[in-house]
Enzyme design. Structure first.
Site, PDB file in Angstrom:
ATOM      1  N   ARG A  83     -26.785 -36.635  15.394  1.00 17.14           N
ATOM      2  CA  ARG A  83     -25.380 -36.322  15.156  1.00 17.14           C
ATOM      3  C   ARG A  83     -25.207 -35.778  13.746  1.00 17.14           C
ATOM      4  O   ARG A  83     -25.069 -36.529  12.782  1.00 17.14           O
ATOM      5  CB  ARG A  83     -24.533 -37.565  15.381  1.00 17.14           C
TER       6      ARG A  83
ATOM      7  N   THR B  11      33.507 -16.705  49.673  1.00 11.52           N
ATOM      8  CA  THR B  11      33.627 -17.964  48.942  1.00 11.52           C
ATOM      9  C   THR B  11      33.735 -19.091  49.960  1.00 11.52           C
ATOM     10  O   THR B  11      34.316 -18.909  51.031  1.00 11.52           O
ATOM     11  CB  THR B  11      34.871 -17.969  48.031  1.00 11.52           C
ATOM     12  N   HIS B  12      33.145 -20.241  49.654  1.00 13.37           N
ATOM     13  CA  HIS B  12      33.132 -21.379  50.590  1.00 13.37           C
ATOM     14  C   HIS B  12      32.469 -21.008  51.914  1.00 13.37           C
ATOM     15  O   HIS B  12      32.791 -21.582  52.956  1.00 13.37           O
ATOM     16  CB  HIS B  12      34.556 -21.892  50.856  1.00 13.37           C
TER      17      HIS B  12
ATOM     18  N   SER C 192       6.192 -16.177  62.716  1.00 14.05           N
ATOM     19  CA  SER C 192       6.183 -17.243  63.714  1.00 14.05           C
ATOM     20  C   SER C 192       4.924 -17.174  64.547  1.00 14.05           C
ATOM     21  O   SER C 192       4.426 -16.090  64.861  1.00 14.05           O
ATOM     22  CB  SER C 192       7.411 -17.135  64.621  1.00 14.05           C
TER      23      SER C 192
ATOM     24  N   VAL D 265      10.101 -12.095  61.527  1.00 10.93           N
ATOM     25  CA  VAL D 265       9.712 -11.980  60.116  1.00 10.93           C
ATOM     26  C   VAL D 265      10.685 -12.807  59.289  1.00 10.93           C
ATOM     27  O   VAL D 265      11.900 -12.704  59.459  1.00 10.93           O
ATOM     28  CB  VAL D 265       9.716 -10.511  59.648  1.00 10.93           C
TER      29      VAL D 265
END
Length: 467
Positions: free
Chosen positions: A126, A187-188, A318, A325
């Site tokens: 070492r 919207t919603h 699938s 697709v």
């Protein structure tokens, strides 16, 4: 030929595979933490190597380490950075919360390799010590946080931000290209007043632009480095100039704006910089999830959905339904966004759980942080290349839905009042009439007035995206 050799640390001797560069502490961690399969990310390992390289250079410059040892450590670190020793870093994420074992893994590998470069035999002679030389002027408590910040900042700058800018540019181009296409708003999940497709996409662009600003705002804190704080932030056993110099050296070798943290106690005791930066990544994930959901809804069909846009058909969708697709890029992006949001919870918990002078959730925090960066960067690149660039409007379908919408009646509010306009819409819906037919039947306006007042192209404000 021996398959093992004996390595020693402060707890005594332990057998280590003879062909490996790691030492005793790495081996102990391998044996004591056989938990799951997640390993320290390569980018974090390389950040540790950069940190050790910079420390060796500064210690040499300050006269604390010989030129011979410092040069050997730097050469060994360069080999790690080149990927030559990737298999020498096998430790699990699930270890000590300070990252000490991974710091010692790096110290041992660099010490053994540097000793070899100086003519020593692996694990036998070492010439460079893992603690006294490679870890000089350091503690795991400041090294690991430094490596975390280095890895995080480089990942954000080199991986994530370029992909975010590319996707933003693609969508910006689409927004400009579709600026004149008037469509029905929603919207919603219900019909609303018109806007242009360009305006709709401009909202996505603005979201991503804000995300970029939030991420960039977090970078200076991430650029602050703990190195020089040593064990608890006081800088014990370091030269007065060490912290500043080592941050400067890391800035030079990475071409990134690293600085020494002005308060080392904060740098060691918290993960606040990464908690805050990951909060910006969570925000990006939320935006990307919204964009991907909008895209797949707008592309739904092909005959029985909204179908206002087309996206690239990349692969069969699938195993049982021929010709199907699916919006797979959107699905991949939304899944990884969920993972990033989950990572944020873990990072928040880890960041909040440090006690006194040291946070000890660091390996988990950086693992999740770097995973989030990689997921978002790769996800944006894939979504951009295989979906966003191929978005095209289906003008016929857009016009069909626009002209069938009852919400065009909103244009009559200022002419005949809300109540009469609502009556027209309800009659048209109940009896299956057009708005014009219902309006004329009720006698609230003439045909010429209807044609003059109900004009979708005049209901979108400025045709410029973003108005």
């Amino acid at each position: 030929m021996n398959t093992v050799r004996s390595e020693k640390d402060s707890m005594g001797a332990i057998d280590v595979p003879a062909d490996k560069l790691w030492g005793a502490q790495t081996q102990r961690s391998l044996e004591h933490f056989r938990i799951s399969t997640e390993k320290m990310p390569t980018s974090l390992i390389h950040a540790l190597a950069l940190t050790k390289r910079a420390a060796a250079k500064v210690n040499e410059d300050l006269g604390l380490l010989s030129e011979e040892k410092a040069s050997a450590i730097r050469q060994a670190a360069d080999e790690v950075l080149a990927g030559q020793h990737d298999d020498e870093f096998p430790l699990a994420i699930w270890q000590t919360g300070s990252g000490t074992q991974s710091n010692m893994n790096m110290n041992e590998v660099l010490a053994n390799r540097a000793s070899e470069l100086l003519g020593g035999v692996r694990g036998m002679e070492r010439k460079v010590h893992p603690n006294d030389d490679v870890n000089k002027s350091q503690s795991s408590n400041d090294v690991f946080p430094t490596a975390m910040h280095v890895a995080a900042l480089l990942a954000l700058r080199k991986q994530l931000i370029p992909q975010l800018k590319t996707l933003t540019q693609t969508l910006s181009e689409k927004s400009r290209a579709f600026a004149d296409i008037v469509k029905i708003g929603r919207t919603h999940l219900q019909d609303a007043t018109p806007l242009t497709l360009g305006q709709e996409i401009s909202g996505w662009v603005a979201m991503l632009e804000h995300n970029l600003k939030h991420i960039e705002y977090s970078l200076p804190h991430v650029a602050e480095l703990a190195l020089g704080g040593t064990a608890v932030g006081t800088g014990l056993n370091t030269h007065p100039e060490y912290a500043r110099r080592v941050a400067d050296e890391l800035a030079v070798i990475t071409c990134a704006p690293f600085v020494t943290a002005p308060n080392k106690f904060e740098a060691l005791a918290t993960c606040d910089a990464l908690v805050q930066a990951h909060g910006a990544l969570k925000g990006l994930a939320a935006s990307l999830m919204k964009i991907a959901n909008d895209v797949r809804w707008l592309a739904s069909g092909p005959r029985c959905g909204i179908g206002e846009i087309s996206i690239p058909e990349n692969e069969p969708g699938s195993s049982i339904m021929p010709g199907k697709v699916n919006p797979t890029q959107c699905e991949a992006l939304t899944m990884l966004c969920c993972q990033v949001m989950g990572n944020d919870v873990a990072i928040n918990m880890g960041g909040a759980s440090g006690n006194f002078e040291l946070n000890v959730f660091r390996p988990m925090v950086i693992h999740n942080f770097l995973q989030s960066v990689r997921l978002l960067a790769d996800g944006m690149e894939s979504f951009n290349k295989h979906c966003a660039v191929g978005i095209e409007p289906n003008r016929e379908r857009i016009n069909q839905l626009l002209n069938e919408s009852l919400m065009l009646v909103t244009a009559l509010n200022t002419h005949i009042g809300y109540d009469k306009a609502a009556e027209i819409a309800k009659k048209a819906h109940k009896e299956g009439l057009t708005l014009k037919a219902a309006a004329l039947a009720l006698g609230y306006l003439s045909e010429a007035e209807f044609d003059s007042w109900v004009r979708p192209e005049q209901m979108v404000g400025s045709m410029k995206a973003g108005r």
